[in-house]
Design an enzyme around this catalytic site. Structure first.
Site, PDB file in Angstrom:
ATOM      1  CE  LYS A 105      -4.463   0.626   0.056  1.00 38.89           C
ATOM      2  NZ  LYS A 105      -5.522  -0.334  -0.346  1.00 38.89           N
ATOM      3  CD1 TRP A 160     -21.105   5.468 -10.429  1.00 35.25           C
ATOM      4  CD2 TRP A 160     -19.332   4.143 -10.845  1.00 35.25           C
ATOM      5  NE1 TRP A 160     -21.079   5.189 -11.774  1.00 35.25           N
ATOM      6  CE2 TRP A 160     -20.010   4.385 -12.056  1.00 35.25           C
ATOM      7  CE3 TRP A 160     -18.189   3.346 -10.858  1.00 35.25           C
ATOM      8  CZ2 TRP A 160     -19.569   3.848 -13.269  1.00 35.25           C
ATOM      9  CZ3 TRP A 160     -17.752   2.814 -12.054  1.00 35.25           C
ATOM     10  CH2 TRP A 160     -18.444   3.074 -13.246  1.00 35.25           C
ATOM     11  CG  ASP A 204      -7.187   2.825  -1.143  1.00 39.85           C
ATOM     12  OD1 ASP A 204      -7.570   1.649  -1.154  1.00 39.85           O
ATOM     13  OD2 ASP A 204      -7.360   3.561  -0.145  1.00 39.85           O
TER      14      ASP A 204
HETATM   15  N1  GLU Z   1      -7.148  -0.119  -3.256  1.00 43.61           N
HETATM   16  C1  GLU Z   1      -7.835  -1.309  -3.633  1.00 43.61           C
HETATM   17  C2  GLU Z   1      -7.878  -2.265  -2.461  1.00 43.61           C
HETATM   18  O1  GLU Z   1      -7.947  -1.833  -1.333  1.00 43.61           O
HETATM   19  C3  GLU Z   1      -7.330  -1.921  -4.939  1.00 43.61           C
HETATM   20  C4  GLU Z   1      -5.889  -2.277  -4.977  1.00 43.61           C
HETATM   21  C5  GLU Z   1      -5.380  -2.753  -6.338  1.00 43.61           C
HETATM   22  O2  GLU Z   1      -6.180  -2.856  -7.265  1.00 43.61           O
HETATM   23  O3  GLU Z   1      -4.180  -3.009  -6.422  1.00 43.61           O
HETATM   24  O4  GLU Z   1      -7.907  -3.460  -2.604  1.00 43.61           O
END
Ligand code: GLU
Length: 441
Positions: A118, A236, A158
């Site tokens: 992340k 959405w 995100d």
């Molecule tokens: N931010 C999204 C999650 O929490 C997607 C992450 C991604 O597609 O790499 O899973």
């Protein structure tokens, strides 16, 4: 936990996420002395590495601004680091560590070979112009590009990072690296390597998972009233699929309050959510201003005060408290599927579970987003694009498999399912086995 608390004092979100997983896995962990011997838990709770960097950019008034940027590469035992970037004023290393930790388990559940990561910044997109967003994204990538790559670490969106931001980030990555591989970021636009249905995937997957939860409990989503928090990309997609499945979305909320929609959201209202997001105003009241005869705005209230059958938190961590859980129950709600990462406070989860309500955790419910990112990576590696049908079929299959894993590891003696335990144990077993088999590194 005591050791971690002493080592990382004040990192509350991170400690909360670890505590939840450790509570769930205690029993299976004790049945596997080989995990204990290899100190799997001690290794798994710490990120592999964290990059921290300064991001300096110039705003529209010509003033120099400085933010902090991060990438937490949490665990690569089952594949390259994968996870989103969050731009929000409250971003801290603790928040990104909790998200990277959750991502590791979530990605393990998807059936695809992706490790957990992340990243993000304390940059606040609220009130920023498109030009400012672009300059910030470019400055952020000036530092990030050396840490990522299509077989190394693949960021995505995100909170605060959607298709527009991924575009600016990808443009700068290519410029700096002189590598034109389409697979270093996911959530890309359709003309430059993106996957059809990726924008909808988190919300769609969440509703497919909710259908499985309901089906297992002998219920049907058709005709159910649904309350949703948030109005970003995830909300959405969730509204769109809930409507397609015959449910009625009676509330959406934002940081300013809630919009009650007694007759249910319409497709036109859902489309307007995209404009609300890209305006960077962060106000849900705009929906009621635009559709005054359909939506009623109340300041300072959450979606959880609106009577519903199913609650879908789609906004931010810890957005649903025990008090909210009690209010939901009192108003007739019987199911909460957490779509945001760690959207429910631990006391709210305990309340749902102790009061006979259905509850499923974010790492299972929202995994369709990153799973479809995985499908985007596969298409990029093949230099091909699949049809919507092909992507949707695979997404369906993945969500069904995640549900099966939760049932396998979370079935209680009475036949009901503890989805928190199921998801945590299934994710843990996969990552722990991969770590064990690859030795002490
Ligand atoms: N931010 C999204 C999650 O929490 C997607 C992450 C991604 O597609 O790499 O899973």
């Amino acid at each position: 936990m005591a050791m971690l608390q002493a080592k990382h004092p004040g990192e509350s979100e991170y400690l909360q996420a670890v505590q939840e997983v450790l509570e769930s896995i205690e029993e299976v962990y004790n049945q596997h002395p080989e995990f204990e011997e290899a100190k799997i838990v001690e290794r798994m709770v710490e990120p592999d590495r964290i990059f921290t960097f300064r991001v300096t950019w110039v705003d529209d008034r010509g003033e120099v601004q400085t933010n902090l940027g991060y990438r937490v590469q949490f665990n690569s035992a089952i594949g390259p680091y994968k996870g989103g970037l969050r731009f929000h004023r409250a971003v801290t290393p603790s928040m990104l560590k909790f998200l990277g930790f959750e991502q590791t388990f979530k990605n393990a559940l998807t059936t695809l070979p992706m490790g957990g990561a992340k990243g993000g910044s304390d940059f606040d997109p609220v009130g920023k112009s498109d030009a400012e967003i672009m300059r910030f994204c470019q400055a952020f990538m000036l530092e990030l590009w050396r840490c990522i790559g299509p077989d190394q670490d693949i960021p995505a969106g995100d909170v605060g990072v959607g298709g527009r931001e991924i575009g600016f980030l990808n443009g700068m990555y290519q410029k700096l690296s002189r590598e034109y591989h389409t697979g270093v970021l996911t959530g890309k636009g359709m003309t430059w390597g993106g996957s059809i249905l990726r924008p909808e995937a988190t919300g769609f997957g969440a509703l497919y998972f909710t259908q499985h939860v309901l089906h297992k409990a002998g219920k049907d989503i058709k005709g159910c009233k649904v309350a949703i928090s948030g109005f970003g990309n995830v909300a959405w997609g969730a509204v769109k699929k809930a409507m397609q499945l015959g449910a009625k979305v009676v509330a959406i909320s934002g940081p300013d309050g809630v919009c009650e929609v007694p007759e249910g959201m319409t497709a036109e209202m859902n489309d307007y959510m995209l404009e609300m997001r890209s305006s960077n105003r962060n106000r849900v009241q705009d929906m009621a201003d635009r559709f005054p005869d359909k939506a009623k705005f109340t300041a300072g209230k959450k979606a959880w005060c609106v009577p519903c059958d199913i609650a879908l938190p789609c906004a931010f961590q810890n957005e649903l408290s025990e008090e909210d859980a009690r209010e939901l129950k009192a108003n007739g709600c019987w199911c909460c599927c957490e779509v945001s990462n760690m959207g429910c406070q631990p006391e709210a989860i305990h309340f749902f579970q102790n009061n006979g309500m259905l509850f499923a955790p974010g790492k299972a419910v929202n995994a369709g987003g990153v799973a479809t990112s995985g499908l985007e990576m596969t298409q990029n590696a093949q230099h091909l694009s699949w049809t919507a049908q092909e992507v949707d079929d695979r997404l369906h299959h993945i969500m069904q498999s995640i549900h099966e894993q939760c049932v396998r590891f979370g079935e209680r003696a009475d036949g009901s399912i503890d989805y928190v335990k199921g998801a945590n144990i299934a994710g843990f077993m996969k990552v722990a086995t991969a770590m064990l088999e690859q030795g002490t590194i």
